[in-house]
Motif scaffolding. Structure first.
Motif, PDB file in Angstrom:
ATOM      1  N   PHE A 249       1.236   5.354  -6.215  1.00 44.75           N
ATOM      2  CA  PHE A 249       2.226   5.208  -6.698  1.00 44.75           C
ATOM      3  C   PHE A 249       3.814   4.900  -6.860  1.00 44.75           C
ATOM      4  CE2 PHE A 249       5.063   5.597 -10.841  1.00 44.75           C
ATOM      5  CZ  PHE A 249       5.220   3.661 -11.134  1.00 44.75           C
ATOM      6  N   LYS A 250       4.256   6.530  -6.122  1.00 42.52           N
ATOM      7  CA  LYS A 250       5.766   7.306  -6.065  1.00 42.52           C
ATOM      8  C   LYS A 250       5.857   6.569  -4.683  1.00 42.52           C
ATOM      9  CE  LYS A 250       7.429  10.964  -4.855  1.00 42.52           C
ATOM     10  NZ  LYS A 250       7.849  12.645  -4.345  1.00 42.52           N
ATOM     11  N   SER A 251       5.032   6.535  -4.205  1.00 45.26           N
ATOM     12  CA  SER A 251       5.378   5.393  -2.298  1.00 45.26           C
ATOM     13  C   SER A 251       5.494   3.813  -2.485  1.00 45.26           C
ATOM     14  CB  SER A 251       4.021   5.757  -1.674  1.00 45.26           C
ATOM     15  OG  SER A 251       2.872   4.818  -1.547  1.00 45.26           O
ATOM     16  N   ALA A 252       5.737   3.272  -3.663  1.00 41.72           N
ATOM     17  CA  ALA A 252       5.894   2.327  -3.713  1.00 41.72           C
ATOM     18  C   ALA A 252       7.328   1.939  -4.585  1.00 41.72           C
ATOM     19  CB  ALA A 252       5.288   1.576  -4.988  1.00 41.72           C
ATOM     20  N   PHE A 253       7.971   3.556  -4.945  1.00 37.73           N
ATOM     21  CA  PHE A 253       9.120   3.206  -5.225  1.00 37.73           C
ATOM     22  C   PHE A 253      10.620   4.070  -4.736  1.00 37.73           C
ATOM     23  CE2 PHE A 253       6.516   1.747  -8.881  1.00 37.73           C
ATOM     24  CZ  PHE A 253       6.656   0.114  -8.842  1.00 37.73           C
ATOM     25  N   ALA A 254       9.525   5.240  -3.851  1.00 36.65           N
ATOM     26  CA  ALA A 254      10.476   6.326  -3.692  1.00 36.65           C
ATOM     27  C   ALA A 254      10.197   7.014  -2.123  1.00 36.65           C
ATOM     28  CB  ALA A 254      10.589   7.663  -4.923  1.00 36.65           C
TER      29      ALA A 254
ATOM     30  N   ARG B   6      11.885  -9.259   0.220  1.00 35.45           N
ATOM     31  CA  ARG B   6      11.716  -8.573   1.081  1.00 35.45           C
ATOM     32  C   ARG B   6      11.283  -7.528   1.320  1.00 35.45           C
ATOM     33  NH1 ARG B   6      11.001 -13.849   4.763  1.00 35.45           N
ATOM     34  NH2 ARG B   6      11.876 -15.626   3.044  1.00 35.45           N
ATOM     35  N   TRP B   7      12.410  -6.878   1.649  1.00 33.74           N
ATOM     36  CA  TRP B   7      12.180  -5.541   2.060  1.00 33.74           C
ATOM     37  C   TRP B   7      11.864  -4.405   1.721  1.00 33.74           C
ATOM     38  CZ3 TRP B   7      12.841  -2.496   6.856  1.00 33.74           C
ATOM     39  CH2 TRP B   7      12.829  -1.381   6.537  1.00 33.74           C
ATOM     40  N   ARG B   8      12.002  -4.875   0.009  1.00 33.76           N
ATOM     41  CA  ARG B   8      12.486  -3.592  -0.435  1.00 33.76           C
ATOM     42  C   ARG B   8       9.677  -3.531  -1.093  1.00 33.76           C
ATOM     43  NH1 ARG B   8      14.895   0.454  -1.659  1.00 33.76           N
ATOM     44  NH2 ARG B   8      16.911   0.070  -1.487  1.00 33.76           N
ATOM     45  N   VAL B   9       9.631  -5.128  -0.867  1.00 32.11           N
ATOM     46  CA  VAL B   9       8.124  -5.639  -1.280  1.00 32.11           C
ATOM     47  C   VAL B   9       7.398  -5.297  -0.365  1.00 32.11           C
ATOM     48  CG1 VAL B   9       6.398  -6.918  -2.295  1.00 32.11           C
ATOM     49  CG2 VAL B   9       9.037  -7.271  -3.484  1.00 32.11           C
ATOM     50  N   ARG B  10       7.728  -5.636   0.741  1.00 30.94           N
ATOM     51  CA  ARG B  10       6.875  -6.330   2.244  1.00 30.94           C
ATOM     52  C   ARG B  10       6.666  -5.143   2.666  1.00 30.94           C
ATOM     53  NH1 ARG B  10       6.873 -12.349   2.746  1.00 30.94           N
ATOM     54  NH2 ARG B  10       6.484 -13.612   1.107  1.00 30.94           N
TER      55      ARG B  10
ATOM     56  N   PRO C 150       7.691   0.412   1.167  1.00 30.40           N
ATOM     57  CA  PRO C 150       6.336   1.168   0.588  1.00 30.40           C
ATOM     58  C   PRO C 150       5.104   0.916   1.677  1.00 30.40           C
ATOM     59  CG  PRO C 150       7.115  -0.970  -0.642  1.00 30.40           C
ATOM     60  CD  PRO C 150       7.262  -1.152   0.366  1.00 30.40           C
ATOM     61  N   ARG C 151       5.035   0.015   2.420  1.00 31.29           N
ATOM     62  CA  ARG C 151       3.659   0.156   3.858  1.00 31.29           C
ATOM     63  C   ARG C 151       4.693   1.302   4.672  1.00 31.29           C
ATOM     64  NH1 ARG C 151       3.037  -6.068   5.239  1.00 31.29           N
ATOM     65  NH2 ARG C 151       1.425  -6.785   2.664  1.00 31.29           N
ATOM     66  N   LEU C 152       5.502   1.030   4.894  1.00 32.77           N
ATOM     67  CA  LEU C 152       6.305   2.095   5.819  1.00 32.77           C
ATOM     68  C   LEU C 152       6.239   3.396   5.055  1.00 32.77           C
ATOM     69  CD1 LEU C 152       9.835   0.088   7.346  1.00 32.77           C
ATOM     70  CD2 LEU C 152       7.489   0.785   7.992  1.00 32.77           C
ATOM     71  N   ARG C 153       6.388   4.016   3.657  1.00 34.24           N
ATOM     72  CA  ARG C 153       6.470   5.061   3.360  1.00 34.24           C
ATOM     73  C   ARG C 153       4.517   5.487   2.902  1.00 34.24           C
ATOM     74  NH1 ARG C 153       9.512   2.663  -1.833  1.00 34.24           N
ATOM     75  NH2 ARG C 153      12.218   4.107  -1.611  1.00 34.24           N
TER      76      ARG C 153
END
Length: 476
Positions: A219-224, A332-336, A339-342
């Protein structure tokens, strides 16, 4: 690969021996002639840092740490299109939960053909529950080994002691009593797997890891959190084979345990917010209609600057378009992407914001140049940029509907973008295999170097040693 390729693994194990690292090879025989695709090694958690230094010195790069799978890391040594994978277990875990006692396994290890392996009893337990928990079936390649071990005269007291300590005695007995059914009936194995997981999760540490810590981390990786993967952006005119190459690169990277995912990041199409559809009645567009008529041959001379009401209308429509584009691209950067880079993924960007520097949908533009450059400068840059290009003849074979004059100008603009932003140019005129060879030679070293920096930050022991080594070389 040849049998000599296993020497890479043997050399690393020899180094671990010399460095006093407590380890045991889990499943493969490093002295065999058959090449090993990826080697599973159990390492004492107390020796984790020593192992990492040894692996780093041997040329291995950490692809994934144990943040999302506590107790397991994935390492890769890559050289000239060939890779050696290393799955390192600091615990015998399945998705972060420990199902066998690691220190007990290492305490009972034996030396065979010059290298440490699990004793027969522990090898049986690790192989059986690896198949049941991780593979959800008894793999055909492991069935003969398991059959032999179950029929062998093993130390039953040692088996019982370990199984009772982790609560898996009854499940082991059920599998051993009806092993033929386990090999042929996936539903039987699925039932045993559910029972095993219920038992394993009774351990408070395992329950906390599976039900609290890992869900929170996901969950955290999607936002921080910092990006720990690599973004590779692919640009190029239509007809240069972007979709084909991105698909081929994705499969190529997955052969080496590099989790690659594709994200469409072009400034037109593939919208997340659909703002242009919502505000279609305002007709937002960055392109002048008189330019479209000129490129279509309906006007003999290139249109001049707009004036009066026409200029006001165009400035409103284009300003609205770029405002929507900014919101859309950052979403797109925030959503696509982020999170994947995290999650330590390699994100393959199908197009990128730099496409706006070449015009609008294959139609060049010589206005709003400074604005478009500022948008690109303020948008997150890819770790690696790739321009795919082909000869005009090849492009026209693939896309015969393209205008030759526009294509020539478009290719030149893409070349200028590649030069300005340091993109690597790959030629797709030949076969996909040939382009992948070029990718291996020019892109893979950069990609792995980025991953090494991401997974070994400046404060880590490995990076401190590397920095000290570089300083010493400079002084010499």
């Amino acid at each position: 690969m040849t049998d000599q390729d296993n020497k890479i693994y043997r050399d690393l194990l020899d180094t671990l021996d010399a460095d006093g690292v407590s380890y045991a090879v889990l499943r493969d025989d490093v002295t065999a002639t058959k090449p090993i695709r990826d080697l599973d090694v159990l390492v004492s958690a107390r020796d984790a840092e020593a192992f990492r230094r040894s692996a780093d010195a041997a040329g291995f790069i950490m692809l994934r740490d144990d943040y999302f799978n506590p107790g397991k890391e994935v390492w890769l040594l890559y050289n000239n299109g060939r890779g050696w994978l290393l799955d390192v277990h600091y615990k015998m875990v399945y998705r972060g939960v420990e199902f066998l006692q690691t220190e007990k396994l290492l305490a009972n290890r034996i030396r065979r053909n010059g290298y440490y392996v699990l004793c027969e009893e522990d090898f049986l337990l690790s192989l059986l529950f690896h198949n049941v928990l991780a593979k959800k079936r008894i793999q055909e390649k492991h069935a003969p080994q398991l059959q032999r071990l179950l029929a062998a005269n093993l130390d039953q007291k040692r088996l019982r002691t370990h199984l009772q300590a982790v609560g898996l005695q009854k499940i082991f007995d059920a599998l051993a009593a009806d092993f033929e059914r386990a090999c042929s009936d996936p539903s039987f194995v699925a039932g045993m797997r559910r029972r095993a997981l219920r038992v394993i999760l009774k351990n408070p540490a395992n329950f906390f890891t599976a039900k609290v810590m890992l869900p929170w981390r996901r969950f955290k990786s999607a936002f921080a959190g910092p990006p720990r993967g690599v973004l590779v952006a692919f640009l190029g005119p239509d007809g240069t084979g972007k979709s084909t190459m991105i698909k081929a690169v994705k499969e190529h990277l997955r052969r080496y345990a590099l989790g690659a995912e594709v994200a469409y990041m072009g400034p037109w199409g593939g919208s997340v917010l659909n703002l242009r559809k919502i505000f279609f009645w305002l007709n937002p567009s960055p392109y002048r209609s008189d330019y479209k008529a000129w490129y279509a041959g309906k006007l003999k001379e290139k249109p001049g600057p707009l004036r009066g009401v026409a200029r006001i209308k165009f400035m409103f429509r284009s300003g609205l378009y770029y405002a929507m584009l900014i919101v859309e691209m950052w979403t797109r950067w925030r959503v696509r992407v982020l999170p994947r880079l995290r999650r330590q993924k390699v994100v393959l960007g199908d197009r990128y914001i730099h496409d706006i520097l070449t015009g609008y949908k294959n139609r060049p533009m010589d206005y709003h140049v400074e604005l478009r450059q500022k948008l690109c400068a303020r948008y997150p840059a890819p770790n690696i940029g790739i321009l795919l290009d082909s000869s005009p003849e090849i492009i026209f074979k693939r896309k015969p509907q393209l205008d030759r004059e526009q294509l020539a100008l478009g290719r030149e603009l893409y070349r200028q973008v590649a030069e300005q932003y340091g993109f690597i140019v790959l030629d797709t005129s030949d076969s996909v295999a040939r382009t992948l060879q070029q990718f291996d030679q020019e892109v893979m070293p950069l990609l792995l170097a980025h991953l090494r920096r991401q997974n070994n930050p400046a404060g880590s022991p490995i990076e401190k040693e590397a920095a000290a080594s570089r300083t010493a070389e400079v002084r010499v």
